[in-house]
Design a protein around this motif. Sequence first.
Motif, PDB file in Angstrom:
ATOM      1  N   LYS A   1       0.827  -1.191   0.000  1.00  9.04           N
ATOM      2  CA  LYS A   1       0.000   0.000   0.000  1.00  9.04           C
ATOM      3  C   LYS A   1       0.867   1.249   0.000  1.00  9.04           C
ATOM      4  O   LYS A   1       0.478   2.288  -0.515  1.00  9.04           O
ATOM      5  CB  LYS A   1      -0.926   0.005   1.220  1.00  9.04           C
ATOM      6  CG  LYS A   1      -2.036  -1.026   1.125  1.00  9.04           C
ATOM      7  CD  LYS A   1      -3.026  -0.856   2.268  1.00  9.04           C
ATOM      8  CE  LYS A   1      -4.171  -1.852   2.129  1.00  9.04           C
ATOM      9  NZ  LYS A   1      -5.148  -1.705   3.227  1.00  9.04           N
ATOM     10  N   LYS A   2       2.043   1.126   0.615  1.00  2.56           N
ATOM     11  CA  LYS A   2       2.946   2.268   0.629  1.00  2.56           C
ATOM     12  C   LYS A   2       3.348   2.636  -0.796  1.00  2.56           C
ATOM     13  O   LYS A   2       3.430   3.800  -1.157  1.00  2.56           O
ATOM     14  CB  LYS A   2       4.194   1.938   1.461  1.00  2.56           C
ATOM     15  CG  LYS A   2       5.128   3.127   1.622  1.00  2.56           C
ATOM     16  CD  LYS A   2       6.296   2.760   2.509  1.00  2.56           C
ATOM     17  CE  LYS A   2       7.216   3.953   2.665  1.00  2.56           C
ATOM     18  NZ  LYS A   2       8.398   3.644   3.470  1.00  2.56           N
ATOM     19  N   PHE A   3       3.603   1.633  -1.593  1.00  6.54           N
ATOM     20  CA  PHE A   3       3.908   1.858  -3.000  1.00  6.54           C
ATOM     21  C   PHE A   3       2.657   1.528  -3.805  1.00  6.54           C
ATOM     22  O   PHE A   3       2.535   0.456  -4.363  1.00  6.54           O
ATOM     23  CB  PHE A   3       5.077   0.976  -3.450  1.00  6.54           C
ATOM     24  CG  PHE A   3       6.346   1.238  -2.707  1.00  6.54           C
ATOM     25  CD1 PHE A   3       6.902   2.500  -2.698  1.00  6.54           C
ATOM     26  CD2 PHE A   3       6.981   0.219  -2.028  1.00  6.54           C
ATOM     27  CE1 PHE A   3       8.091   2.736  -2.033  1.00  6.54           C
ATOM     28  CE2 PHE A   3       8.161   0.462  -1.357  1.00  6.54           C
ATOM     29  CZ  PHE A   3       8.717   1.719  -1.359  1.00  6.54           C
ATOM     30  N   GLU A   4       1.705   2.438  -3.828  1.00  5.72           N
ATOM     31  CA  GLU A   4       0.424   2.153  -4.438  1.00  5.72           C
ATOM     32  C   GLU A   4       0.526   1.962  -5.942  1.00  5.72           C
ATOM     33  O   GLU A   4      -0.254   1.237  -6.529  1.00  5.72           O
ATOM     34  CB  GLU A   4      -0.567   3.273  -4.100  1.00  5.72           C
ATOM     35  CG  GLU A   4      -0.945   3.293  -2.626  1.00  5.72           C
ATOM     36  CD  GLU A   4      -1.942   4.386  -2.321  1.00  5.72           C
ATOM     37  OE1 GLU A   4      -2.279   5.160  -3.229  1.00  5.72           O
ATOM     38  OE2 GLU A   4      -2.395   4.448  -1.172  1.00  5.72           O
ATOM     39  N   ASN A   5       1.440   2.634  -6.592  1.00  6.72           N
ATOM     40  CA  ASN A   5       1.570   2.549  -8.033  1.00  6.72           C
ATOM     41  C   ASN A   5       2.736   1.632  -8.385  1.00  6.72           C
ATOM     42  O   ASN A   5       3.902   2.017  -8.261  1.00  6.72           O
ATOM     43  CB  ASN A   5       1.801   3.942  -8.625  1.00  6.72           C
ATOM     44  CG  ASN A   5       1.753   3.937 -10.137  1.00  6.72           C
ATOM     45  OD1 ASN A   5       1.975   2.912 -10.772  1.00  6.72           O
ATOM     46  ND2 ASN A   5       1.475   5.090 -10.715  1.00  6.72           N
ATOM     47  N   PRO A   6       2.461   0.401  -8.831  1.00  6.04           N
ATOM     48  CA  PRO A   6       3.555  -0.533  -9.118  1.00  6.04           C
ATOM     49  C   PRO A   6       4.458  -0.051 -10.240  1.00  6.04           C
ATOM     50  O   PRO A   6       5.645  -0.359 -10.257  1.00  6.04           O
ATOM     51  CB  PRO A   6       2.830  -1.826  -9.499  1.00  6.04           C
ATOM     52  CG  PRO A   6       1.451  -1.405  -9.898  1.00  6.04           C
ATOM     53  CD  PRO A   6       1.140  -0.207  -9.050  1.00  6.04           C
ATOM     54  N   LYS A   7       3.930   0.724 -11.189  1.00  6.52           N
ATOM     55  CA  LYS A   7       4.764   1.242 -12.264  1.00  6.52           C
ATOM     56  C   LYS A   7       5.783   2.241 -11.720  1.00  6.52           C
ATOM     57  O   LYS A   7       6.931   2.282 -12.171  1.00  6.52           O
ATOM     58  CB  LYS A   7       3.902   1.896 -13.341  1.00  6.52           C
ATOM     59  CG  LYS A   7       3.048   0.904 -14.136  1.00  6.52           C
ATOM     60  CD  LYS A   7       2.282   1.603 -15.242  1.00  6.52           C
ATOM     61  CE  LYS A   7       1.461   0.613 -16.042  1.00  6.52           C
ATOM     62  NZ  LYS A   7       0.693   1.278 -17.132  1.00  6.52           N
ATOM     63  N   SER A   8       5.353   3.044 -10.739  1.00  6.70           N
ATOM     64  CA  SER A   8       6.282   3.997 -10.128  1.00  6.70           C
ATOM     65  C   SER A   8       7.388   3.261  -9.400  1.00  6.70           C
ATOM     66  O   SER A   8       8.570   3.614  -9.503  1.00  6.70           O
ATOM     67  CB  SER A   8       5.533   4.912  -9.151  1.00  6.70           C
ATOM     68  OG  SER A   8       4.580   5.704  -9.823  1.00  6.70           O
ATOM     69  N   LYS A   9       7.008   2.232  -8.658  1.00  5.34           N
ATOM     70  CA  LYS A   9       8.000   1.461  -7.914  1.00  5.34           C
ATOM     71  C   LYS A   9       9.002   0.802  -8.854  1.00  5.34           C
ATOM     72  O   LYS A   9      10.209   0.812  -8.609  1.00  5.34           O
ATOM     73  CB  LYS A   9       7.306   0.401  -7.062  1.00  5.34           C
ATOM     74  CG  LYS A   9       8.264  -0.357  -6.145  1.00  5.34           C
ATOM     75  CD  LYS A   9       7.558  -1.458  -5.384  1.00  5.34           C
ATOM     76  CE  LYS A   9       7.357  -2.652  -6.267  1.00  5.34           C
ATOM     77  NZ  LYS A   9       6.900  -3.841  -5.512  1.00  5.34           N
ATOM     78  N   LYS A  10       8.507   0.253  -9.954  1.00  5.35           N
ATOM     79  CA  LYS A  10       9.389  -0.406 -10.923  1.00  5.35           C
ATOM     80  C   LYS A  10      10.355   0.596 -11.537  1.00  5.35           C
ATOM     81  O   LYS A  10      11.550   0.312 -11.681  1.00  5.35           O
ATOM     82  CB  LYS A  10       8.529  -1.060 -12.021  1.00  5.35           C
ATOM     83  CG  LYS A  10       9.335  -1.674 -13.180  1.00  5.35           C
ATOM     84  CD  LYS A  10      10.189  -2.833 -12.687  1.00  5.35           C
ATOM     85  CE  LYS A  10      10.754  -3.646 -13.844  1.00  5.35           C
ATOM     86  NZ  LYS A  10      11.587  -2.861 -14.768  1.00  5.35           N
ATOM     87  N   LEU A  11       9.854   1.767 -11.892  1.00  3.66           N
ATOM     88  CA  LEU A  11      10.717   2.771 -12.508  1.00  3.66           C
ATOM     89  C   LEU A  11      11.803   3.223 -11.548  1.00  3.66           C
ATOM     90  O   LEU A  11      12.978   3.329 -11.917  1.00  3.66           O
ATOM     91  CB  LEU A  11       9.875   3.963 -12.971  1.00  3.66           C
ATOM     92  CG  LEU A  11      10.576   4.987 -13.871  1.00  3.66           C
ATOM     93  CD1 LEU A  11       9.582   5.642 -14.812  1.00  3.66           C
ATOM     94  CD2 LEU A  11      11.280   6.057 -13.039  1.00  3.66           C
ATOM     95  N   VAL A  12      11.428   3.484 -10.292  1.00  8.16           N
ATOM     96  CA  VAL A  12      12.408   3.921  -9.296  1.00  8.16           C
ATOM     97  C   VAL A  12      13.402   2.806  -9.009  1.00  8.16           C
ATOM     98  O   VAL A  12      14.601   3.046  -8.833  1.00  8.16           O
ATOM     99  CB  VAL A  12      11.706   4.388  -8.010  1.00  8.16           C
ATOM    100  CG1 VAL A  12      12.730   4.699  -6.925  1.00  8.16           C
ATOM    101  CG2 VAL A  12      10.863   5.620  -8.291  1.00  8.16           C
TER     102      VAL A  12
END
Length: 291
Positions: A179-190
């Motif tokens: 839930k902290k990283f709600e956007n999996p695409k954002s997490k993958k990019l970072v």
Amino acid sequence: MNTTPTDNLTYQQKYNQTDVWVDTFPDAFEKIKVTPIRSNFYFLILVLRNTNNLKIDGLDYDLSKYDLLILTPFNSNNMEFPEDLSGICIGFNEQFYTVSKVHHQFFFDTLKASNSPVYSSNYFLDSENDFVKQMFVQLLDKYNSEMDALLKWRMIRTLISVTFLYMQKRVPGEAAIHKKFENPKSKKLVSDFIQLLNKHFIKENKIGFYVEQLGISSAELYRKCKEVLHMSPKELIQDKVLSEAKRMLKNEEETVQEIAYNLGFSEDTNFIKFFQKQMKMTPGDYRKHFF
């Protein structure tokens, strides 16, 4: 059938104590001391007895039985262990654990789950703490066994992964990691940005290089880093360089000028200004104060 590096026995057999080791304290003290200064080595510790006065980068921590402690390149620059520390420690480099994108993302999730290196046992039932202890005992047992190398390394990685899962659960007052990283695409990019940064930060300290590699704009990378880590790309690059500088300053055989050159600074004066701005002291003063 597709294969991964972990399916290759020759690849597995190359691992040795410079890549992964498991030991108990006080013997682990010596291994931590002689571990080469590097940018990708981690220590995962299960505390087996209450103790006080653990110091990490100038901060004091009191440890309770079954607390978990992780020391990373970002928080292990200046450690002082209490002499009565009792526990089991696994030391490993990033290459040993992150043999796949799944491992890397899980590793990344765990490290970003908390700002503290200590994961308290107070948020677990006694039965759960006992289970964590058994995992570390298994880690020690498998490491010292004569079993097939391929199977040994796979089992150790699996046990580390389960420990990471428990560490994520031990974060108080925060949402679950997914839930902290709600956007999996954002997490993958970072995550991809961090991988590139770890590999190229010495030669490439300009954001333009990374956005070109990632195929995105500087503005998008900024938004994603702020969303996931609450830090800008520039801050992440500076933190990486600063962390490496503090590690290199441990080695008194290297001069400040040599460190500046090895970190990609054209002039040692530029490195000194950078370090002083971040740490409020010169590299020489830092070395004298802490070492």
